[in-house]
Design an enzyme around this catalytic site. Structure first.
Site, PDB file in Angstrom:
ATOM      1  N   GLU B 219      32.896  -6.449   1.470  1.00 50.95           N
ATOM      2  CA  GLU B 219      33.352  -8.293   1.004  1.00 50.95           C
ATOM      3  C   GLU B 219      32.421  -8.190  -0.068  1.00 50.95           C
ATOM      4  O   GLU B 219      33.183  -8.721  -1.655  1.00 50.95           O
ATOM      5  CB  GLU B 219      33.055  -9.897   1.844  1.00 50.95           C
ATOM      6  CG  GLU B 219      34.194  -9.621   2.809  1.00 50.95           C
ATOM      7  CD  GLU B 219      34.208  -8.653   3.952  1.00 50.95           C
ATOM      8  OE1 GLU B 219      32.928  -7.918   4.012  1.00 50.95           O
ATOM      9  OE2 GLU B 219      34.646  -8.650   5.157  1.00 50.95           O
ATOM     10  N   HIS B 288      31.827 -16.560  14.086  1.00 52.23           N
ATOM     11  CA  HIS B 288      33.526 -16.277  14.114  1.00 52.23           C
ATOM     12  C   HIS B 288      34.253 -17.952  13.490  1.00 52.23           C
ATOM     13  O   HIS B 288      35.497 -17.785  13.797  1.00 52.23           O
ATOM     14  CB  HIS B 288      34.015 -15.324  14.755  1.00 52.23           C
ATOM     15  CG  HIS B 288      33.489 -13.983  14.564  1.00 52.23           C
ATOM     16  ND1 HIS B 288      32.421 -13.631  14.620  1.00 52.23           N
ATOM     17  CD2 HIS B 288      34.598 -12.653  13.696  1.00 52.23           C
ATOM     18  CE1 HIS B 288      32.257 -12.129  14.587  1.00 52.23           C
ATOM     19  NE2 HIS B 288      33.479 -11.842  13.631  1.00 52.23           N
TER      20      HIS B 288
END
Lengths: 344, 485
Positions: B219, B288
């Protein structure tokens, strides 16, 4: 404007039979390099002075000692090619052709600065000159730099992007992510590690397990070279190989420029991590400007011509310092502008 | 001794799927690891593997059947000799337990459990399937029951059709990519995989690999690359598989994208969209499941959008792609499969920075965004039964915040309740309440109340997770508190 012009080149070309073949051409390049490097050095010296006078605030990272790197690399570029670097960026800006006045006025935080005084030493940009900053976060410019190369790849416009970073940044995770991405997409990006031996106060030996930084791209198949970054001609020659590789669509290229900064990391550097003798030795034996000056004189350039360049550069720098002090501070209304692009 | 093979859940939020193909016929011998069937969900196609050995004695659900509920028996397996499935053949055993033994998922539906997540694990407990699907269904019913707005639409876009949020997002990207060559999509699994959550389905085919780009799982690097490209004027859409992973790239979102325009004195804009699912999904635990809205909304130089309905998603994503500024576009995984009426007009677009009154009311203003708008709508329904008329405001854009719409409502209702999944400390509701206090203090008849996620990392256990997220009952209770009823 005596050096680097056609007339100067012609004059030297016709100077005498004892010139080695190609000397004229070389002299011309050397003359241009001399002027550019000297401009950066004098500019940085002046910036140091203004900092000492309290006219420049915050961080101010001087490029003195490393001038051959940007000047040599810039000679390999075409109009439209992009350059991006870290916060030690004044030299890069001047090398890309940005005005000394605008850079100095940004250092003093004035409206006449490239960022209207809102960016400072570390944050200046010129889309016109292909200069994309000026970034204060170590290593960030490498990912951003492959983004510039990505845009060239996407647009298929044949341009090349140069991403400069220090040997300190070369240990950053995102640098390796960028190597991978650039190699994967075959992006036209020259990665230039300016190895000035110290990441702030930590020597490269103490920070990097990699002994030959030019091989850091090897796992991704990125060709690399170690270059004497104090020798502008060596920089230019390596840069030409790198840029040609990128322009041919062969993907990224890595250059490790072995260079040295004479000044501290920033203005507030206590310089306890290296000896005065070490710095002195580099200045005396390896200075990039002295090297070129010597070659020019040996090649027959009259002393007076070099003196003229010195004077011209000094005048430009003085003018920039005057401008940087006379340009007003940004209007208070500027606090609220440029946060977002207005959409209506 | 035999075993019943059940329709497996392939992801935490799956409740049903299509049994697209049987790879074994009745009478075929089956070895452990053989692929029995292919199952298709709205997100992906997966293979179902046999866990036990035996003979496939009966296929209960023919191939091509759509809408097969999770945990429904799809086939029977004769246990053969000494099969591991033997105990599962007990007639008294609930089918759910057998299912876990009889079939396992070979491939993940979504790779969203990045960085060490192992998808195979979803197959580990039948109880989990049962509860996950039950919970997913519960949430879905909730929001599906309330997409109808009782408030006036801002502009009449004419005909609508039922559209899932997933389709709306894809259509928005496709429309903008057709209109502007500088727009491209990049992220993990956006191209060949067709999107981890199938948002980019079909885009690779239409636009090719140069404009729909699969990235490695890095990322920081690829976000920086996209920001660099945007500084030259290209218009990237960066998909984060989930916004949890944007943390690895937040330096580029904040320091490189949001600040460069200002630092360059207005020279260098950054027209980029960062999008992906945000907030809690279901049963994926703390790393998450987090709502990052207030993080990004804190930063000048960004615009932050959190759509609820399909129309929000389509209209606002189109506006985001066209906007010359960096935009954080926060979707919600659980909403992806939900269907809403969405205008079919080719030019349909919504303005950034404009909230929507989803339901008109007179007694209390409930302010929510993203999936919590559905919860607020349900609560409003409950409250109506009790004679309390709630006005529900869907913020849609968090930065810039449309406080005017909120103020106008509070001036009418004199009471405010905010609802969000994020933690209460320094959250969006806190900001909304403060601005209401600053601007309409005299109109308030009670202190504003916040309904927010529990101030803990998201737990995995189903009962604890449920306790950590806002509920209809909490919203109703908060409203009763501010209305003194």
């Amino acid at each position: 404007m005596a050096l680097g012009t056609d007339s100067a080149a012609k004059r030297r070309n016709g100077r005498g039979k004892d010139s080695p073949p190609g000397a004229g051409h070389n002299q011309d390049i050397l003359g241009k390099a001399y002027r550019e490097m000297l401009l950066i050095r004098r500019f940085e010296e002046k910036a140091g002075q203004l900092y000492g006078m309290g006219l420049i605030g915050g961080f101010c990272h001087l490029y003195i000692g490393q001038e051959a790197v940007v000047v040599g690399m810039q000679m390999t570029l075409k109009e439209g090619d992009e350059v991006i670097t870290s916060y030690r960026d004044h030299g890069h800006m001047l090398a890309t052709g940005m005005e000394a006045r605008g850079v100095m006025a940004e250092l003093t935080g004035r409206i006449g600065g490239y960022s209207k005084g809102k960016g400072g030493s570390m944050h200046m940009f010129s889309r016109e000159k292909g200069f994309y900053g000026g970034h204060g976060i170590v290593g960030a410019q490498v990912s951003l730099g492959i983004g510039l190369a990505f845009a060239n790849w996407y647009r298929e416009d044949g341009k090349v992007a140069l991403a400069y970073f220090g040997e300190g940044a070369s240990n950053q995770g995102q640098v390796y992510e960028s190597f991978n991405l650039a190699a994967l997409l075959k992006l036209p990006c020259v990665f230039i590690i300016e190895n000035n031996r110290y990441g702030m106060g930590t020597s490269v030996e103490r920070a990097s397990a990699s002994k030959d930084l030019s091989k850091n791209g090897a796992p991704w198949g990125i060709p690399g070279e170690q270059v004497n970054g104090m020798d502008v001609l060596a920089v230019k020659a390596a840069g030409e190989r790198a840029v040609a590789h990128c322009r041919a669509g062969k993907g990224p290229y890595l250059l490790e420029m072995q260079t040295y900064r004479y000044r501290g990391h920033s203005m507030s550097d206590p310089a306890k991590y290296r000896t005065r003798e070490e710095v002195q030795k580099m200045r005396e034996q390896n200075d990039c400007i002295e090297m070129v000056r010597k070659l020019l004189l040996e090649g027959g350039t009259p002393e007076a011509e070099l003196k003229a360049v010195d004077d011209e550069v000094k005048a430009i720098v003085q003018d920039s310092a005057d401008f940087a002090q006379s340009s007003p501070e940004p209007d208070e209304s500027e606090l609220w502008t440029d946060v977002l692009v207005e959409t209506r | 001794m035999g075993a019943t093979i059940l329709m497996p859940a392939l992801s935490p939020t799956m409740t049903e799927g299509k049994l697209s193909r049987w790879l074994k016929k009745e009478g075929d011998a089956v070895k452990s690891g053989d692929v029995l069937a292919e199952i298709e969900t709205d997100k992906a196609t997966m293979e179902v593997e046999a866990v036990d050995e035996g003979t496939l004695t009966k296929i209960l659900v023919p191939e091509g059947t759509e809408g097969v509920q999770v945990n429904v028996a799809i086939a029977e397996l004769d246990g053969g000799n000494g099969s591991a499935a033997a105990p599962a053949g007990n007639a008294g055993t609930p089918p759910a337990e057998q299912g876990s033994k009889a079939a396992a998922v070979q491939q993940p539906e979504s790779n969203a459990t990045q960085h060490g997540g192992e998808i195979g694990k979803i197959a580990k407990g039948a109880e989990d399937y049962g509860q996950v699907s039950a919970r997913g269904a519960e949430r879905r019913e909730g929001a599906a029951a309330e997409p109808k707005s009782t408030a006036q639409p801002e502009k009449d876009w004419g005909a609508t059709k039922p559209t899932t949020v997933r389709e709306a997002l894809r259509d928005a990207m496709a429309l903008e990519m057709r209109a502007d060559k500088d727009v491209f999509l990049m992220g993990e699994e956006v191209a060949q995989y067709q999107g981890a959550y199938k948002i980019s389905q079909g885009l690779l085919d239409e636009f090719g690999p140069k404009r729909v780009i699969d990235t490695p799982i890095t990322e920081y690097g690829f976000t920086g690359m996209a920001v660099g490209a945007a500084l030259t004027g290209l218009k990237p859409i960066v998909e984060f598989m989930t916004f949890n992973f944007s943390m690895q790239a937040i330096d580029h979102i904040i320091n490189s994208a949001a600040k460069t325009l200002y630092m360059s004195g207005g020279q260098l804009g950054c027209p980029i969209v960062f999008r992906g699912p945000n907030g809690a999904a279901a049963r994926v635990a703390a790393q998450h499941s987090q709502d990052f809205t207030s993080w990004y909304a804190h930063v000048p130089g960004l615009k932050v959008i959190a759509p609820w309905s399909a129309a929000d998603a389509k209209g606002l994503l189109r506006a985001a792609i066209r906007d010359p500024n960096p935009i954080v576009f926060l979707e919600n995984e659980i909403l992806y499969g939900q269907s809403f009426e969405c205008p079919v007009d080719e030019d349909f677009i919504l303005p950034i920075g404009k909230a929507k009154v989803e339901r008109e009311g007179t007694d209390v203003t409930i302010v929510a965004y993203s999936i919590m708008v559905g919860l607020a709508m349900q609560a409003a329904e409950e409250l109506a039964k009790a004679g309390i008329s709630a006005e529900v405001i869907n913020l849609r854009t968090i930065r810039p915040l449309d406080i005017e719409t909120v103020l106008a409502s509070v001036r009418k209702t004199n009471r405010l309740v905010t609802v969000e999944e994020g933690w209460a400390f320094a959250n969006v509701g806190g900001e909304v309440a403060m601005q209401v206090i600053e601007n309409a203090f005299d109109h308030l008849d009670a202190p504003p109340a916040r309904v927010a996620g529990a101030d803990v990392p998201m737990p995995y256990a189903a009962n604890l997770e449920k306790l950590a997220l806002p509920t209809v009952a909490q919203v109703v209770e908060a409203v009763r508190k501010v209305t003194y009823k």
